[in-house]
Write an enzyme that holds these catalytic residues in place. Sequence first.
Site, PDB file in Angstrom:
ATOM      1  N   THR A  69       0.724  -1.218  -0.061  1.00  0.00           N
ATOM      2  CA  THR A  69      -0.022   0.070   0.185  1.00  0.00           C
ATOM      3  C   THR A  69       0.682   0.996  -0.095  1.00  0.00           C
ATOM      4  O   THR A  69       1.897   1.304   0.683  1.00  0.00           O
ATOM      5  CB  THR A  69      -0.960   0.103   1.210  1.00  0.00           C
ATOM      6  OG1 THR A  69      -1.493   1.475   1.461  1.00  0.00           O
ATOM      7  CG2 THR A  69      -0.050  -0.464   2.518  1.00  0.00           C
ATOM      8  N   TYR A 123      -1.630   0.133  10.229  1.00  0.00           N
ATOM      9  CA  TYR A 123      -1.923  -0.383   9.168  1.00  0.00           C
ATOM     10  C   TYR A 123      -0.747  -0.250   7.938  1.00  0.00           C
ATOM     11  O   TYR A 123      -0.244  -1.586   7.771  1.00  0.00           O
ATOM     12  CB  TYR A 123      -3.403   0.306   8.384  1.00  0.00           C
ATOM     13  CG  TYR A 123      -3.369  -0.223   6.923  1.00  0.00           C
ATOM     14  CD1 TYR A 123      -3.749  -1.586   6.568  1.00  0.00           C
ATOM     15  CD2 TYR A 123      -2.907   0.845   6.196  1.00  0.00           C
ATOM     16  CE1 TYR A 123      -3.822  -1.856   5.401  1.00  0.00           C
ATOM     17  CE2 TYR A 123      -3.179   0.324   4.530  1.00  0.00           C
ATOM     18  CZ  TYR A 123      -3.695  -1.012   4.291  1.00  0.00           C
ATOM     19  OH  TYR A 123      -3.709  -1.314   2.979  1.00  0.00           O
TER      20      TYR A 123
END
Length: 323
Positions: free
Chosen positions: A116, A140
Site C-alpha cells: 500500500t 496499518y
Amino acid sequence: MRVLVTGGAGYIGSHCVKRLGELGYEVLTIDNLSNGNKWAVLYGELKVVDLSDTAKVREILKNFNPDAVIHFAASIVVPESVKNPIKYYKNNTENTLNLLKNLIELDIKNFIFSSTAAVYGIPDTVPVKETDPLNPINPYGRSKAMVEQILQDLSNAYGLKYVSLRYFNVAGADPEGKIGQAYRESTHLITRALKAAKGEIPYIEIYGTDYPTTDGTCIRDYIHVSDLIDAHLIALKYLLDNGQSDVFNCGYGHGYSVKEVIYAVKKVTGIDFKVIEADRRPGDPPRLVADSTKIKEKLNWGPKYDDLEFIIKTAWQWEKTIS
Ligand code: UFG
C-alpha cells in the site's frame, strides 16, 4: 497454471479471480468471509478458512500445489488499525509470515503481495518513488511495511520470489458490472459519495479544507481496479518467467482533490447530494501520488482506465445494483 488467491472473495481479490478465470488459469480462493462474499468468487473453488489456521492452509497449499500465490487477505481500515493494532499485526503481519513459512516449506516460490501507499506515510516529495523512504504513520501502514521487510529477507535467504505492489487509491468496479466493492461498511471517498448520491447516507463530509493544496482538500491518485489487476497479471507472468523480486507503485501518476472527486461524482450521477466541510481526519497526508515510471518501464504496464469519470461510472453502475 495454478494460482492460489487469498482474500479472493473481497473487493480487489474477486476482480483478480475473475480475470485469472477468464484467462484460463486454474484458481483457488482462500477467504474467511469476514469482509468478502461467496457470490464474488466467479471462478474456481472457495475454501472458507482463516489464514491463522496454518495447518489447514498448509493442507490446502499442499493439495493444490500452486505455481504462485497472490495474497490480498488483510485488514485495511486505517482508523481501526490505530484503535486495534493487534488485529492488524496479527492479520496482516503474523498471518502473512505463517503463510510464507508454509510456502517455503512446500517449495512454492512465487508470491505477489498487496502492499500500500500507506507504507510511505507523509512523503517529502510527490510523486513518490519506490526508492523513497518508508515512514508509515499508522499500524496499518507499518503492518504492511513489516511484510515488505520480511519478504526481502526471505527472498535473500530461501530464494522465494515476490513482487510487492504498492496500491494507491483503488476505486471503480468491473466494467461488465458483475462484481464491485461490497464492504460491510465503507470509508472510502468515492464509495461514500456514491452512497450519498443514492440517499443511503444523508451527506458526505470533506475531512479538512485547509491543506496546502490548490483547493485546500487532500489529493489522491485514484486507480481503476481493473488496471490494478492488470498489474497483478503482468507481475505474475514476470515471476513465472524468472523475474527477480521487486517492488512497484500502482497508480496513474496524477491526483484529484476531494472536492474534484465530489464534483465528478455529482456530474456522473446527475445528483446534487449534500456535502459538509468538516475537520481533518487524523493521519491523512495532503498529497499522495504515485510515480509509476518503474512499473511502466520494467513491466510494460499500460493503464486503460486512467479517467476519473469512467472510474466513478463503473462504481456507480455497481453501487446501483446492490442494496
Ligand atoms: N475523505 C473525505 N470524506 C470521506 C472519505 C474520505 O473527505 O467521507 C477524504 C480523506 O480524508 C482522504 C481522501 O478523501 O483525504 C481519500 O480517502 P479514502 O478513505 O478514500 O482513502 P485513503 O487515501 O485514506 O486510503 C486509501 C486506502 C488505504 C491506502 C491508501 C493509499 O484506504 O488502504 O488509500 O493511498 F493505504
